[in-house]
Design an enzyme around this catalytic site. Structure first.
Site, PDB file in Angstrom:
ATOM      1  N   ALA A 115      -4.116 -24.237  45.547  1.00 47.89           N
ATOM      2  CA  ALA A 115      -4.543 -25.410  44.768  1.00 47.89           C
ATOM      3  C   ALA A 115      -4.184 -26.658  45.562  1.00 47.89           C
ATOM      4  O   ALA A 115      -3.408 -26.598  46.508  1.00 47.89           O
ATOM      5  CB  ALA A 115      -3.853 -25.433  43.412  1.00 47.89           C
ATOM      6  N   LYS A 116      -4.757 -27.763  45.210  1.00 47.36           N
ATOM      7  CA  LYS A 116      -4.363 -29.044  45.806  1.00 47.36           C
ATOM      8  C   LYS A 116      -4.865 -30.137  44.887  1.00 47.36           C
ATOM      9  O   LYS A 116      -5.842 -29.966  44.162  1.00 47.36           O
ATOM     10  CB  LYS A 116      -4.995 -29.212  47.188  1.00 47.36           C
ATOM     11  CG  LYS A 116      -4.255 -30.141  48.098  1.00 47.36           C
ATOM     12  CD  LYS A 116      -3.005 -29.464  48.639  1.00 47.36           C
ATOM     13  CE  LYS A 116      -2.386 -30.193  49.789  1.00 47.36           C
ATOM     14  NZ  LYS A 116      -1.446 -29.329  50.521  1.00 47.36           N
TER      15      LYS A 116
END
Ligand code: NAD
Length: 435
Positions: free
Chosen positions: A124-125
Protein backbone atom coordinates in the site's frame (compact mmCIF):
# COMPACT_ATOMS: atom_id res chain seq x y z
CA UNK A 1 -15.08 -7.07 -21.76
CA UNK A 2 -11.56 -6.08 -20.77
CA UNK A 3 -8.75 -6.15 -23.25
CA UNK A 4 -6.19 -8.86 -22.63
CA UNK A 5 -2.74 -7.63 -21.70
CA UNK A 6 0.18 -9.40 -23.27
CA UNK A 7 2.82 -10.38 -20.76
CA UNK A 8 5.57 -8.42 -22.46
CA UNK A 9 7.08 -4.96 -21.86
CA UNK A 10 4.51 -3.34 -24.16
CA UNK A 11 1.89 -4.56 -21.68
CA UNK A 12 2.61 -1.60 -19.43
CA UNK A 13 1.15 0.83 -21.95
CA UNK A 14 -1.94 -1.34 -22.26
CA UNK A 15 -2.50 -1.25 -18.50
CA UNK A 16 -2.31 2.49 -18.26
CA UNK A 17 -4.55 2.89 -21.30
CA UNK A 18 -7.20 0.71 -19.74
CA UNK A 19 -6.94 2.29 -16.29
CA UNK A 20 -6.43 6.01 -16.87
CA UNK A 21 -6.84 6.85 -13.17
CA UNK A 22 -3.36 5.45 -12.48
CA UNK A 23 -1.80 7.14 -15.50
CA UNK A 24 1.62 8.47 -14.47
CA UNK A 25 5.18 7.87 -15.63
CA UNK A 26 5.87 6.14 -12.36
CA UNK A 27 2.97 3.69 -12.69
CA UNK A 28 4.00 2.88 -16.25
CA UNK A 29 7.52 2.28 -15.00
CA UNK A 30 6.31 -0.09 -12.24
CA UNK A 31 4.18 -1.98 -14.80
CA UNK A 32 7.07 -2.16 -17.23
CA UNK A 33 9.30 -3.73 -14.57
CA UNK A 34 6.49 -6.13 -13.63
CA UNK A 35 6.04 -7.31 -17.22
CA UNK A 36 9.74 -8.14 -17.53
CA UNK A 37 9.33 -10.56 -14.62
CA UNK A 38 5.91 -11.77 -15.86
CA UNK A 39 7.53 -12.67 -19.18
CA UNK A 40 10.11 -14.83 -17.41
CA UNK A 41 7.37 -16.49 -15.38
CA UNK A 42 5.16 -16.93 -18.41
CA UNK A 43 2.18 -15.48 -16.52
CA UNK A 44 -1.04 -15.46 -18.50
CA UNK A 45 -2.84 -12.18 -19.27
CA UNK A 46 -5.49 -12.75 -16.57
CA UNK A 47 -2.84 -13.14 -13.91
CA UNK A 48 -1.11 -10.00 -15.18
CA UNK A 49 -4.35 -8.05 -14.95
CA UNK A 50 -4.92 -9.18 -11.37
CA UNK A 51 -1.40 -8.28 -10.29
CA UNK A 52 -1.01 -4.88 -11.90
CA UNK A 53 -4.13 -2.88 -11.11
CA UNK A 54 -4.55 -1.80 -7.48
CA UNK A 55 -7.42 -3.45 -5.66
CA UNK A 56 -8.59 -0.46 -3.66
CA UNK A 57 -7.97 3.25 -3.36
CA UNK A 58 -9.25 6.14 -1.33
CA UNK A 59 -9.08 9.78 -2.36
CA UNK A 60 -10.10 12.40 0.17
CA UNK A 61 -10.11 16.13 0.51
CA UNK A 62 -9.03 17.34 3.91
CA UNK A 63 -10.39 20.77 4.85
CA UNK A 64 -7.78 22.26 7.17
CA UNK A 65 -7.92 25.49 9.17
CA UNK A 66 -4.51 27.13 8.69
CA UNK A 67 -2.73 29.15 11.39
CA UNK A 68 -3.82 32.41 9.72
CA UNK A 69 -7.49 31.38 9.81
CA UNK A 70 -7.79 30.45 6.11
CA UNK A 71 -9.45 27.17 5.16
CA UNK A 72 -7.40 25.07 2.70
CA UNK A 73 -8.26 21.74 1.09
CA UNK A 74 -5.48 19.14 0.93
CA UNK A 75 -5.80 15.99 -1.20
CA UNK A 76 -5.09 12.71 0.60
CA UNK A 77 -4.60 9.26 -0.96
CA UNK A 78 -4.32 5.63 0.06
CA UNK A 79 -3.84 2.88 -2.49
CA UNK A 80 -3.96 -0.81 -1.52
CA UNK A 81 -2.40 -2.84 -4.28
CA UNK A 82 -2.94 -6.52 -3.39
CA UNK A 83 -5.21 -7.91 -0.68
CA UNK A 84 -4.19 -11.54 -1.29
CA UNK A 85 -1.17 -11.79 0.98
CA UNK A 86 -2.56 -10.45 4.27
CA UNK A 87 -3.08 -6.88 5.45
CA UNK A 88 -1.54 -4.19 3.27
CA UNK A 89 1.48 -2.22 4.37
CA UNK A 90 3.24 0.88 3.17
CA UNK A 91 4.27 4.41 3.97
CA UNK A 92 2.55 7.77 4.05
CA UNK A 93 4.29 10.46 2.05
CA UNK A 94 3.80 14.22 2.42
CA UNK A 95 4.97 15.83 -0.82
CA UNK A 96 3.78 18.72 -3.01
CA UNK A 97 3.47 16.63 -6.19
CA UNK A 98 1.85 13.51 -4.72
CA UNK A 99 -0.75 11.96 -7.05
CA UNK A 100 -2.89 8.85 -7.16
CA UNK A 101 -0.88 7.15 -9.91
CA UNK A 102 2.35 7.74 -8.01
CA UNK A 103 0.83 6.07 -4.94
CA UNK A 104 -0.32 3.17 -7.16
CA UNK A 105 3.24 2.60 -8.42
CA UNK A 106 4.71 2.85 -4.93
CA UNK A 107 2.02 0.48 -3.60
CA UNK A 108 2.86 -2.07 -6.30
CA UNK A 109 6.56 -1.92 -5.39
CA UNK A 110 5.60 -2.44 -1.73
CA UNK A 111 3.82 -5.68 -2.72
CA UNK A 112 6.97 -7.00 -4.39
CA UNK A 113 9.19 -5.79 -1.55
CA UNK A 114 7.07 -7.59 1.06
CA UNK A 115 6.88 -10.77 -1.02
CA UNK A 116 10.62 -10.78 -1.66
CA UNK A 117 11.37 -10.37 2.04
CA UNK A 118 8.86 -13.05 2.99
CA UNK A 119 6.55 -10.69 4.91
CA UNK A 120 2.83 -11.52 5.15
CA UNK A 121 1.62 -8.27 3.59
CA UNK A 122 0.36 -6.83 0.34
CA UNK A 123 1.59 -3.38 -0.66
CA UNK A 124 0.00 0.00 0.00
CA UNK A 125 1.08 3.62 -0.20
CA UNK A 126 -0.52 6.96 0.40
CA UNK A 127 -0.09 10.40 1.78
CA UNK A 128 -1.09 14.01 1.50
CA UNK A 129 -0.30 16.44 -1.30
CA UNK A 130 1.38 19.18 0.72
CA UNK A 131 4.77 20.75 1.28
CA UNK A 132 5.62 20.10 4.93
CA UNK A 133 8.53 22.56 4.78
CA UNK A 134 5.97 25.38 4.34
CA UNK A 135 3.62 24.26 7.12
CA UNK A 136 3.80 24.79 10.88
CA UNK A 137 3.91 21.81 13.24
CA UNK A 138 0.33 22.64 14.29
CA UNK A 139 -0.87 22.62 10.67
CA UNK A 140 0.88 19.29 10.02
CA UNK A 141 -0.76 17.87 13.14
CA UNK A 142 -4.23 18.98 11.99
CA UNK A 143 -3.60 17.52 8.51
CA UNK A 144 -2.35 14.24 9.97
CA UNK A 145 -5.21 13.83 12.44
CA UNK A 146 -7.87 14.68 9.87
CA UNK A 147 -6.23 12.31 7.36
CA UNK A 148 -6.06 9.59 10.04
CA UNK A 149 -9.76 9.95 10.72
CA UNK A 150 -10.60 9.82 6.98
CA UNK A 151 -8.41 6.70 6.67
CA UNK A 152 -10.26 5.10 9.61
CA UNK A 153 -12.53 2.82 7.53
CA UNK A 154 -9.70 1.41 5.38
CA UNK A 155 -6.80 1.02 7.83
CA UNK A 156 -6.48 -1.18 10.91
CA UNK A 157 -4.04 -3.65 12.50
CA UNK A 158 -5.34 -6.50 10.33
CA UNK A 159 -6.38 -4.39 7.37
CA UNK A 160 -3.79 -1.81 6.32
CA UNK A 161 -0.88 -0.58 8.42
CA UNK A 162 0.72 2.76 7.48
CA UNK A 163 4.35 3.70 8.22
CA UNK A 164 6.65 6.68 7.58
CA UNK A 165 7.87 7.69 4.13
CA UNK A 166 9.19 10.95 2.63
CA UNK A 167 8.10 13.94 4.67
CA UNK A 168 6.75 11.91 7.61
CA UNK A 169 8.36 10.25 10.62
CA UNK A 170 7.78 9.17 14.21
CA UNK A 171 5.91 12.36 15.07
CA UNK A 172 3.24 11.88 12.39
CA UNK A 173 2.94 8.17 13.22
CA UNK A 174 2.33 9.08 16.90
CA UNK A 175 -0.55 11.42 15.87
CA UNK A 176 -1.99 8.77 13.57
CA UNK A 177 -1.78 6.13 16.32
CA UNK A 178 -3.42 8.48 18.81
CA UNK A 179 -6.24 9.56 16.48
CA UNK A 180 -7.08 5.97 15.51
CA UNK A 181 -6.91 4.81 19.14
CA UNK A 182 -9.11 7.71 20.35
CA UNK A 183 -11.84 6.64 18.01
CA UNK A 184 -11.43 2.91 18.88
CA UNK A 185 -11.62 3.79 22.59
CA UNK A 186 -8.42 1.91 23.44
CA UNK A 187 -4.77 1.85 22.37
CA UNK A 188 -4.22 0.06 19.05
CA UNK A 189 -0.41 -0.03 18.67
CA UNK A 190 -0.41 -2.41 15.68
CA UNK A 191 -2.33 0.07 13.47
CA UNK A 192 0.84 1.93 12.51
CA UNK A 193 4.58 1.26 12.53
CA UNK A 194 7.47 3.67 12.82
CA UNK A 195 6.03 5.00 16.09
CA UNK A 196 8.35 6.55 18.68
CA UNK A 197 9.84 3.80 20.92
CA UNK A 198 8.03 5.35 23.93
CA UNK A 199 4.73 4.43 22.24
CA UNK A 200 5.69 0.86 21.38
CA UNK A 201 7.80 1.64 18.34
CA UNK A 202 10.69 -0.70 17.73
CA UNK A 203 14.08 0.67 18.62
CA UNK A 204 15.88 0.77 15.29
CA UNK A 205 12.84 1.31 13.04
CA UNK A 206 14.01 4.80 12.15
CA UNK A 207 17.38 3.42 11.08
CA UNK A 208 16.02 0.30 9.40
CA UNK A 209 15.86 1.33 5.73
CA UNK A 210 19.34 2.86 5.69
CA UNK A 211 20.79 0.00 7.72
CA UNK A 212 19.02 -2.63 5.61
CA UNK A 213 20.53 -1.09 2.46
CA UNK A 214 23.98 -1.33 4.06
CA UNK A 215 23.40 -4.98 5.04
CA UNK A 216 22.32 -5.80 1.47
CA UNK A 217 25.29 -3.94 -0.02
CA UNK A 218 27.73 -5.57 2.39
CA UNK A 219 26.44 -9.03 1.43
CA UNK A 220 26.50 -8.23 -2.30
CA UNK A 221 30.11 -6.99 -2.05
CA UNK A 222 31.10 -10.09 -0.10
CA UNK A 223 29.98 -12.19 -3.05
CA UNK A 224 32.44 -10.22 -5.17
CA UNK A 225 35.11 -10.72 -2.51
CA UNK A 226 35.20 -7.00 -2.00
CA UNK A 227 35.04 -5.63 1.57
CA UNK A 228 32.74 -2.74 2.40
CA UNK A 229 35.55 -0.95 4.24
CA UNK A 230 37.33 1.38 1.84
CA UNK A 231 34.51 1.51 -0.75
CA UNK A 232 34.00 5.03 -2.08
CA UNK A 233 30.28 5.80 -1.77
CA UNK A 234 28.14 8.74 -2.88
CA UNK A 235 24.65 9.17 -1.42
CA UNK A 236 21.88 11.23 -2.95
CA UNK A 237 19.45 12.36 -0.22
CA UNK A 238 20.32 13.00 3.41
CA UNK A 239 16.98 12.41 5.11
CA UNK A 240 15.80 9.47 7.15
CA UNK A 241 17.24 6.87 4.78
CA UNK A 242 20.32 8.59 3.30
CA UNK A 243 21.71 10.03 6.55
CA UNK A 244 21.46 6.66 8.31
CA UNK A 245 23.04 4.84 5.37
CA UNK A 246 25.88 7.41 5.46
CA UNK A 247 26.42 6.94 9.19
CA UNK A 248 26.34 3.14 8.98
CA UNK A 249 28.71 3.07 5.99
CA UNK A 250 31.08 5.46 7.71
CA UNK A 251 31.01 3.31 10.86
CA UNK A 252 32.01 0.29 8.73
CA UNK A 253 35.01 2.04 7.21
CA UNK A 254 33.52 3.04 3.85
CA UNK A 255 34.58 6.42 2.44
CA UNK A 256 31.68 8.81 1.78
CA UNK A 257 32.97 10.92 -1.10
CA UNK A 258 29.76 12.95 -1.56
CA UNK A 259 26.30 13.47 -0.08
CA UNK A 260 23.44 15.70 -1.15
CA UNK A 261 20.00 16.93 -0.19
CA UNK A 262 17.40 19.03 -1.94
CA UNK A 263 19.41 22.21 -1.29
CA UNK A 264 22.80 21.08 -2.59
CA UNK A 265 25.66 18.60 -2.57
CA UNK A 266 29.09 18.41 -0.96
CA UNK A 267 32.08 16.31 -1.95
CA UNK A 268 35.48 15.31 -0.62
CA UNK A 269 37.46 12.66 -2.53
CA UNK A 270 39.36 11.90 0.69
CA UNK A 271 36.10 11.06 2.46
CA UNK A 272 33.65 13.26 4.40
CA UNK A 273 33.63 13.36 8.19
CA UNK A 274 30.06 12.02 8.41
CA UNK A 275 29.46 12.64 12.15
CA UNK A 276 30.43 16.30 11.52
CA UNK A 277 28.18 16.51 8.42
CA UNK A 278 25.29 15.02 10.43
CA UNK A 279 25.82 17.58 13.18
CA UNK A 280 25.98 20.41 10.62
CA UNK A 281 22.88 19.27 8.79
CA UNK A 282 21.01 18.79 12.08
CA UNK A 283 21.83 22.34 13.08
CA UNK A 284 21.41 24.08 9.70
CA UNK A 285 18.72 21.92 8.08
CA UNK A 286 20.90 21.00 5.10
CA UNK A 287 24.33 19.68 4.14
CA UNK A 288 24.63 22.39 1.49
CA UNK A 289 26.89 24.89 3.23
CA UNK A 290 29.00 22.47 5.24
CA UNK A 291 32.32 24.37 5.33
CA UNK A 292 34.83 21.49 5.38
CA UNK A 293 34.02 20.11 1.91
CA UNK A 294 33.66 21.30 -1.66
CA UNK A 295 30.17 22.44 -2.64
CA UNK A 296 29.15 20.93 -6.00
CA UNK A 297 25.96 21.31 -8.07
CA UNK A 298 23.29 19.07 -6.54
CA UNK A 299 22.82 16.68 -9.43
CA UNK A 300 26.54 16.44 -10.19
CA UNK A 301 26.75 13.96 -7.32
CA UNK A 302 25.23 11.28 -9.52
CA UNK A 303 28.08 11.54 -12.00
CA UNK A 304 31.04 11.58 -9.60
CA UNK A 305 33.56 8.74 -9.77
CA UNK A 306 32.85 6.30 -6.93
CA UNK A 307 32.46 2.59 -6.22
CA UNK A 308 28.85 2.66 -5.02
CA UNK A 309 26.20 5.23 -5.85
CA UNK A 310 23.27 5.16 -3.42
CA UNK A 311 20.16 7.05 -4.52
CA UNK A 312 18.26 7.67 -1.26
CA UNK A 313 16.06 10.63 -2.17
CA UNK A 314 13.26 9.99 -4.62
CA UNK A 315 12.16 8.32 -7.84
CA UNK A 316 13.27 9.08 -11.40
CA UNK A 317 16.86 10.19 -10.72
CA UNK A 318 18.89 7.90 -12.96
CA UNK A 319 17.39 8.20 -16.43
CA UNK A 320 18.26 7.84 -20.11
CA UNK A 321 19.63 11.41 -19.86
CA UNK A 322 22.37 10.75 -17.32
CA UNK A 323 22.88 6.94 -17.14
CA UNK A 324 25.68 6.97 -19.72
CA UNK A 325 27.59 9.52 -17.61
CA UNK A 326 27.49 7.65 -14.28
CA UNK A 327 30.97 6.80 -13.07
CA UNK A 328 30.14 4.34 -10.30
CA UNK A 329 30.81 0.59 -10.29
CA UNK A 330 27.52 -0.34 -8.68
CA UNK A 331 24.17 1.30 -7.80
CA UNK A 332 22.39 0.40 -4.54
CA UNK A 333 18.83 1.76 -4.59
CA UNK A 334 17.74 2.78 -1.09
CA UNK A 335 15.01 5.06 -2.54
CA UNK A 336 11.95 3.71 -4.34
CA UNK A 337 12.04 3.82 -8.14
CA UNK A 338 15.18 5.95 -8.65
CA UNK A 339 16.18 4.26 -11.94
CA UNK A 340 14.02 4.25 -15.06
CA UNK A 341 13.78 1.14 -17.28
CA UNK A 342 15.72 2.95 -20.05
CA UNK A 343 18.52 3.70 -17.59
CA UNK A 344 18.43 0.07 -16.40
CA UNK A 345 19.29 -0.99 -19.94
CA UNK A 346 22.09 1.54 -20.35
CA UNK A 347 23.67 0.51 -17.04
CA UNK A 348 23.30 -3.19 -17.89
CA UNK A 349 25.09 -2.58 -21.20
CA UNK A 350 27.83 -0.79 -19.30
CA UNK A 351 28.19 -3.68 -16.83
CA UNK A 352 27.08 -1.62 -13.82
CA UNK A 353 24.92 -3.81 -11.56
CA UNK A 354 21.95 -2.36 -9.67
CA UNK A 355 20.90 -3.66 -6.26
CA UNK A 356 17.21 -2.94 -6.81
CA UNK A 357 14.92 -0.94 -4.53
CA UNK A 358 12.64 -3.88 -3.72
CA UNK A 359 15.70 -5.49 -2.12
CA UNK A 360 18.05 -2.73 -0.95
CA UNK A 361 15.16 -0.55 0.31
CA UNK A 362 13.42 -3.43 2.09
CA UNK A 363 14.87 -2.90 5.58
CA UNK A 364 12.20 -0.39 6.64
CA UNK A 365 9.22 -2.61 5.97
CA UNK A 366 11.03 -5.59 7.48
CA UNK A 367 11.51 -3.84 10.81
CA UNK A 368 7.97 -2.44 10.47
CA UNK A 369 6.85 -6.06 10.32
CA UNK A 370 8.79 -6.77 13.52
CA UNK A 371 7.09 -3.77 15.15
CA UNK A 372 3.66 -4.93 13.98
CA UNK A 373 4.27 -8.42 15.41
CA UNK A 374 5.38 -6.87 18.70
CA UNK A 375 2.34 -4.56 18.72
CA UNK A 376 0.07 -7.58 18.34
CA UNK A 377 1.92 -9.64 20.94
CA UNK A 378 2.62 -6.77 23.36
CA UNK A 379 6.13 -8.20 23.59
CA UNK A 380 9.12 -6.01 22.81
CA UNK A 381 12.33 -7.38 21.33
CA UNK A 382 15.77 -6.02 22.19
CA UNK A 383 17.49 -3.66 19.72
CA UNK A 384 20.19 -6.24 19.04
CA UNK A 385 17.58 -8.92 18.28
CA UNK A 386 15.85 -6.57 15.82
CA UNK A 387 19.12 -5.73 14.11
CA UNK A 388 20.27 -9.33 13.84
CA UNK A 389 16.92 -10.48 12.43
CA UNK A 390 17.05 -7.66 9.89
CA UNK A 391 20.57 -8.65 8.85
CA UNK A 392 19.57 -12.29 8.41
CA UNK A 393 16.44 -11.39 6.41
CA UNK A 394 18.30 -9.00 4.06
CA UNK A 395 21.06 -11.53 3.42
CA UNK A 396 18.66 -14.35 2.72
CA UNK A 397 16.62 -12.19 0.29
CA UNK A 398 19.85 -11.21 -1.47
CA UNK A 399 20.88 -14.87 -1.78
CA UNK A 400 17.54 -15.72 -3.41
CA UNK A 401 17.81 -12.81 -5.82
CA UNK A 402 21.35 -13.75 -6.83
CA UNK A 403 20.42 -17.41 -7.33
CA UNK A 404 17.40 -16.48 -9.47
CA UNK A 405 19.22 -13.84 -11.52
CA UNK A 406 22.17 -16.18 -12.15
CA UNK A 407 19.85 -19.07 -12.96
CA UNK A 408 17.81 -17.10 -15.48
CA UNK A 409 20.66 -14.96 -16.75
CA UNK A 410 18.79 -11.73 -15.97
CA UNK A 411 19.66 -8.53 -14.12
CA UNK A 412 19.15 -8.29 -10.35
CA UNK A 413 15.93 -6.23 -10.61
CA UNK A 414 14.28 -8.78 -12.87
CA UNK A 415 15.57 -11.58 -10.64
CA UNK A 416 14.13 -9.89 -7.54
CA UNK A 417 10.79 -9.31 -9.23
CA UNK A 418 10.65 -12.90 -10.49
CA UNK A 419 11.03 -14.17 -6.89
CA UNK A 420 8.40 -11.73 -5.60
CA UNK A 421 5.86 -11.95 -8.42
CA UNK A 422 6.05 -15.75 -8.42
CA UNK A 423 5.05 -15.82 -4.72
CA UNK A 424 2.13 -13.44 -5.15
CA UNK A 425 0.93 -15.09 -8.36
CA UNK A 426 0.94 -18.48 -6.67
CA UNK A 427 -1.09 -17.17 -3.73
CA UNK A 428 -3.57 -15.43 -6.06
CA UNK A 429 -3.98 -18.64 -8.04
CA UNK A 430 -4.63 -20.68 -4.90
CA UNK A 431 -7.21 -18.22 -3.60
CA UNK A 432 -8.75 -18.17 -7.09
CA UNK A 433 -11.30 -15.59 -8.24
CA UNK A 434 -14.26 -14.70 -6.02
CA UNK A 435 -17.18 -15.27 -6.62
P1 NAD B 1 13.09 12.10 3.77
O1 NAD B 1 12.03 13.05 3.46
O2 NAD B 1 13.48 11.82 5.19
O3 NAD B 1 14.46 12.49 3.01
C1 NAD B 1 14.54 12.75 1.63
C2 NAD B 1 15.89 13.40 1.37
O4 NAD B 1 16.07 13.57 -0.03
C3 NAD B 1 16.03 14.78 1.99
O5 NAD B 1 17.35 14.95 2.47
C4 NAD B 1 15.79 15.72 0.80
O6 NAD B 1 16.39 16.99 0.99
C5 NAD B 1 16.48 14.92 -0.27
N1 NAD B 1 16.12 15.27 -1.64
C6 NAD B 1 14.90 15.51 -2.18
N2 NAD B 1 15.01 15.80 -3.48
C7 NAD B 1 16.34 15.70 -3.78
C8 NAD B 1 17.10 15.87 -4.96
N3 NAD B 1 16.53 16.19 -6.12
N4 NAD B 1 18.46 15.70 -4.89
C9 NAD B 1 19.06 15.37 -3.74
N5 NAD B 1 18.39 15.20 -2.58
C10 NAD B 1 17.05 15.37 -2.61
O7 NAD B 1 12.68 10.73 3.04
P2 NAD B 1 13.17 9.26 3.37
O8 NAD B 1 12.22 8.66 4.32
O9 NAD B 1 14.63 9.30 3.67
O10 NAD B 1 12.91 8.55 1.96
C11 NAD B 1 13.85 8.63 0.89
C12 NAD B 1 13.51 7.56 -0.11
O11 NAD B 1 13.53 6.27 0.51
C13 NAD B 1 12.13 7.66 -0.78
O12 NAD B 1 12.22 7.16 -2.09
C14 NAD B 1 11.29 6.73 0.07
O13 NAD B 1 10.14 6.27 -0.61
C15 NAD B 1 12.29 5.61 0.31
N6 NAD B 1 11.99 4.77 1.45
C16 NAD B 1 11.82 5.29 2.70
C17 NAD B 1 11.55 4.42 3.76
C18 NAD B 1 11.43 4.91 5.17
O14 NAD B 1 11.35 4.06 6.07
N7 NAD B 1 11.46 6.18 5.45
C19 NAD B 1 11.41 3.06 3.53
C20 NAD B 1 11.64 2.56 2.25
C21 NAD B 1 11.92 3.43 1.22
Amino acid sequence: MRAAVAARPGGAAAVSERAPEWHTDLYRMACDQFFRAADRLDLDPDECTRLTEPRRSLVVNLPIRMDDGALVNFAGYRVQHILTMGPTKGGLRYAPDLALGQCAALAMWMTWKCALLGLPFGGAKGGVRCDPSRLSAEEIERITRRFASELGPVIGPDQDIPAPDMGTGEREMAWLYDTYSQSAGHAVPAVVTGKPPALGGTPGRRDATGLGAVFALEAALERRRSPLAGQRCAIQGFGNVGSVAAAELHARGAKLVAVSDVDGAIADPAGLDIPAVLAWSGEHGSVAEYPEAEAIPRDALLELPCDVLIPAAMEHQITADNAARLRCRMVAEAANGPTTPAADEILADRGIPILPDVLAGGGGVTVSYFEWVQGHQRYIWSPSEVQERLRVQMRSALAEVLATSDGLGVDLRTGALVVAVRRVAEAAKLRAVYP
